[in-house]
Scaffold this active site. Structure first.
Site, PDB file in Angstrom:
ATOM      1  N   GLU A 142      -3.337   8.150  -6.664  1.00  0.00           N
ATOM      2  CA  GLU A 142      -4.367   8.486  -7.659  1.00  0.00           C
ATOM      3  C   GLU A 142      -4.108   7.857  -9.022  1.00  0.00           C
ATOM      4  O   GLU A 142      -3.750   8.544  -9.985  1.00  0.00           O
ATOM      5  CB  GLU A 142      -4.488  10.005  -7.805  1.00  0.00           C
ATOM      6  CG  GLU A 142      -5.109  10.678  -6.607  1.00  0.00           C
ATOM      7  CD  GLU A 142      -5.507  12.131  -6.881  1.00  0.00           C
ATOM      8  OE1 GLU A 142      -4.992  12.740  -7.832  1.00  0.00           O
ATOM      9  OE2 GLU A 142      -6.338  12.658  -6.127  1.00  0.00           O
ATOM     10  N   GLU A 311      -7.471  13.116   1.105  1.00  0.00           N
ATOM     11  CA  GLU A 311      -7.135  14.493   0.709  1.00  0.00           C
ATOM     12  C   GLU A 311      -8.433  15.281   0.618  1.00  0.00           C
ATOM     13  O   GLU A 311      -9.346  14.884  -0.111  1.00  0.00           O
ATOM     14  CB  GLU A 311      -6.459  14.532  -0.666  1.00  0.00           C
ATOM     15  CG  GLU A 311      -5.125  13.837  -0.729  1.00  0.00           C
ATOM     16  CD  GLU A 311      -4.486  13.935  -2.122  1.00  0.00           C
ATOM     17  OE1 GLU A 311      -4.880  14.814  -2.914  1.00  0.00           O
ATOM     18  OE2 GLU A 311      -3.612  13.110  -2.410  1.00  0.00           O
TER      19      GLU A 311
HETATM   20  C1  GAL Z   1      -4.369  15.421  -5.862  1.00  0.00           C
HETATM   21  C2  GAL Z   1      -3.029  14.731  -5.671  1.00  0.00           C
HETATM   22  C3  GAL Z   1      -2.140  15.485  -4.714  1.00  0.00           C
HETATM   23  C4  GAL Z   1      -2.160  16.950  -5.013  1.00  0.00           C
HETATM   24  C5  GAL Z   1      -3.578  17.450  -4.956  1.00  0.00           C
HETATM   25  C6  GAL Z   1      -3.702  18.940  -5.181  1.00  0.00           C
HETATM   26  O1  GAL Z   1      -4.920  15.083  -7.091  1.00  0.00           O
HETATM   27  O2  GAL Z   1      -3.214  13.424  -5.195  1.00  0.00           O
HETATM   28  O3  GAL Z   1      -0.832  14.979  -4.808  1.00  0.00           O
HETATM   29  O4  GAL Z   1      -1.621  17.163  -6.272  1.00  0.00           O
HETATM   30  O5  GAL Z   1      -4.315  16.807  -5.937  1.00  0.00           O
HETATM   31  O6  GAL Z   1      -5.051  19.333  -5.108  1.00  0.00           O
END
Ligand code: GAL
Length: 643
Positions: A142, A311
């Site tokens: 990110e 994610e």
């Molecule tokens: C994203 C990040 C992850 C984790 C996640 C939690 O922004 O890439 O590592 O922190 O959020 O929601």
């Protein structure tokens, strides 16, 4: 679409890995992302590499037939490295170095850090680049998360000055382009140019824009560095980066040139609460997320490469102002919606909730004790849905080009943020409002880069193209379909000044008008037209050879049409824009289907998907044969039929 999960073997005793891998496979998961924050375990002290544990973890996953996405660990430089080279730390706007103790504390301009990244990435990629489980690499994690694109370090200053020299060649040119005669801001040489920080009042917008362009270029070159190492030492593997939601702090199209897979991280409830959505909408979509939020990003990122959701929110997260639980059904709905928008992977963050450290309140698929959390049942159901879809979907159906294209200009978005000229003017929100208006009319759309080919589209919309290049203007001039140009498009030159011919400048060949006055409106003030449209936030007075189609009640003209070009000279409330867009779709010969507030449709190959974000049940067409769901679509439910 495959299913995946983010997994951190280094967080758990080795004794549970095999069981985890087996349970993943049994749940239908086939892709596992690992490693992206593991630097302190891969290299606990300089040049002391510990790769064995990761190799054993990959072997365990491989034994269950799971594919691995391996992350480069560069988002989390370890303490020993920061202590050795404090200059790698990013510096904030007040000139203070960022501290160790979380993540993303590095400066993109640090040459030392780039060398360190090159070193660790090369070691990790050489070590695991041909491991049979590894199919894909993720670069870093990110870019920009926690506002980390810009840095005001000494390295950034030197790199910015050289960047300016390369772009402008002579200091006289830079002074002229930026209008530095104003307030005696002229420079005598490039090494006098400061970073845009610590000023008494507003900085020169051209200076800020240049710094944004520079910072965006730094991200692209940082990513390219890693991507080249991966391609060299891990042939035939794909390179992916995980972009974010509602994030425009660098030009993603430039960075995406060096990746194969444009993944993004989708947290629909987190975004709704965090990203300045108005209260009324927050209330409406509290447990579902906004009905266009996920789809907008799917369509944006599938325009940059193969689409993955690496994610996905599995339940309450930990980082938004409030962290509600999704409505039952939403895990499945979000996944099928991603699939309908051409995602090849839906992967949840994370496998098991971590009981310690910053994200201990962030749910996973499993509770910290290893028992299943609520998302798991929906994932089982999803597995059945996907099998059914696979059975009926024509396999040769390549993603279709939509009839409508929305041009997304990262630089334009930034130009509007630099001088909003009205504190409630939200450029991304306005862009997303256009997107929603097309979808409320039941029409799919593609999001494209400025300068992309327009062949095959019937309607093209420009919503944030503040600077319109001659290249884009000539593409529009030879385009045979309809063009909708929104307010503020063509309102600035490339170097951030008012164009000599007045806005909308380069598109005047299509639309012979001039914008002679603009006004911004406070949220409590709106202006109606005779035809019943309601302007909010922004309005423009226009003169020229084209008559207004409608009129505001105070006499200003509203909406200009010349041949197939449509100029919209105001921002509008939701219902007005839906109606305005409906008329343009019809004129362009596109069939529409009025969707209620929470209903959205999406065609994929021979299938049509319907998603109900609420707040009420929706009655669909009774004449269809439904493969999934039925005519009555409850909230958080999905229906699929073959057309
Ligand atoms: C994203 C990040 C992850 C984790 C996640 C939690 O922004 O890439 O590592 O922190 O959020 O929601």
């Amino acid at each position: 679409m495959k299913l995946g999960v983010c997994y951190y073997p280094e967080h758990w005793p080795e004794s549970v890995w095999a069981d985890d891998a087996r349970r993943m496979r049994e749940l239908g998961i086939s892709v596992v992302r690992v490693g992206e924050f593991a630097w302190s375990r891969l290299e606990p002290t300089r040049d002391n590499f510990h790769f064995d544990w990761l190799r054993r973890a990959l072997d365990v996953l491989h034994a269950e037939g799971l594919e691995v996405v391996l992350g480069t660990p560069t988002a989390t430089p370890p303490k020993w490295l920061v202590d050795e080279h404090p200059s790698i730390l990013a510096v904030d706007e007040k000139g203070h170095p960022k501290g160790f103790g979380s993540r993303r504390h590095y400066c993109f301009s640090s040459q030392v850090y780039r060398q360190e990244c090159q070193r660790i990435v090369e070691r990790v990629v050489r070590e695991f680049g041909t491991h049979p489980s590894v199919t894909t690499w993720q670069t870093d994690n990110e870019y920009g998360c926690h506002s980390t694109i810009v840095s005001y370090s000494a390295d950034a200053l030197a790199a910015f000055q050289s960047w300016c020299e390369r772009r402008y060649q002579t200091i006289e040119k830079l002074n002229t382009e930026w209008g530095n005669v104003f307030w005696s801001m002229e420079y005598l040489s490039f090494d006098q140019i400061p970073l845009p920080m610590l000023s008494v009042t507003e900085l020169n917008p051209a200076h800020r824009l240049a710094f944004w362009r520079f910072s965006s270029d730094q991200v692209a070159s940082f990513n390219k560095l890693q991507s080249e190492i991966i391609k060299k030492h891990s042939p035939d593997r794909d390179v992916m980066h995980n972009f974010m939601g509602n994030f425009t702090e660098f030009d993603h199209y430039d960075t995406a040139k060096d990746i194969d897979i444009a993944a993004w991280d989708n947290y629909p409830l987190g975004f709704l609460d965090r990203d300045g959505v108005n209260l009324e909408d927050q209330k409406k979509w509290f447990r579902t997320g906004h009905p266009d939020s996920s789809a907008f990003h799917h369509d944006l990122y599938r325009g940059m490469g193969r689409l993955w959701i690496i994610e996905q929110q599995p339940g309450p997260v930990n980082w938004a102002p409030h962290n509600p639980a999704p409505l039952p059904g939403m895990i499945r709905l979000w996944a099928l919606e991603a699939m309908a928008h051409d995602a090849e992977l839906m992967s949840w963050f994370r496998w098991r909730q971590m009981p310690a450290a910053q994200e201990q309140m962030h749910t996973g698929l499993l509770l910290p004790d290893g028992t299943e959390d609520e998302a798991v049942d929906e994932i089982r159901q999803l597995g059945e849905d996907l099998a059914e879809i696979k059975r009926v979907m024509h396999s040769d159906d390549a993603p279709l080009q939509s009839e409508v294209a929305l041009v997304f200009d990262y630089q334009g978005d930034q130009m509007l943020r630099i001088q909003p000229q009205g504190q409630n003017y939200g450029p991304l929100e306005w862009m997303q409002q256009f997107y929603s208006s097309v979808r409320r009319n039941g029409v799919d759309l593609d999001i494209i880069q400025p300068g992309a080919k327009l062949d095959g589209y019937k309607l093209v919309i420009l919503a944030n193209s503040v600077f319109i290049s001659d290249e884009l203007a000539s593409l529009l001039a030879s385009f045979k379909g309809h063009v909708v140009i929104g307010p503020r498009c063509g309102s600035k030159t490339e170097e951030y000044s008012i164009p000599p011919e007045l806005p909308p400048a380069a598109v005047q060949s299509l639309m012979p008008i001039k914008v002679t006055r603009v006004e911004s409106l406070a949220d409590f003030y709106s202006v109606a037209t005779e035809g019943g449209f309601n302007a909010i936030k922004w309005r423009e007075k226009v003169s020229g050879d084209v008559d207004a189609i409608d009129k505001f009640d105070d006499g200003w003209g509203f909406y200009y049409c010349h041949d197939r070009c449509h100029y919209l000279n105001a921002c509008m409330d939701e219902e007005s824009l839906v109606r305005f867009v409906e008329n343009r779709l019809k004129e362009a010969g596109i069939s529409t289907y009025k969707c209620s507030e929470g209903l959205r449709l999406r065609r994929k190959g021979n299938l049509v998907f319907a998603f109900n974000y609420g707040p009420d049940s929706v009655e669909l067409d009774g004449s269809k044969r439904y493969l999934i769901g039925g005519q009555t679509l409850g909230v958080a439910e999905i229906a699929v039929w073959s057309d």
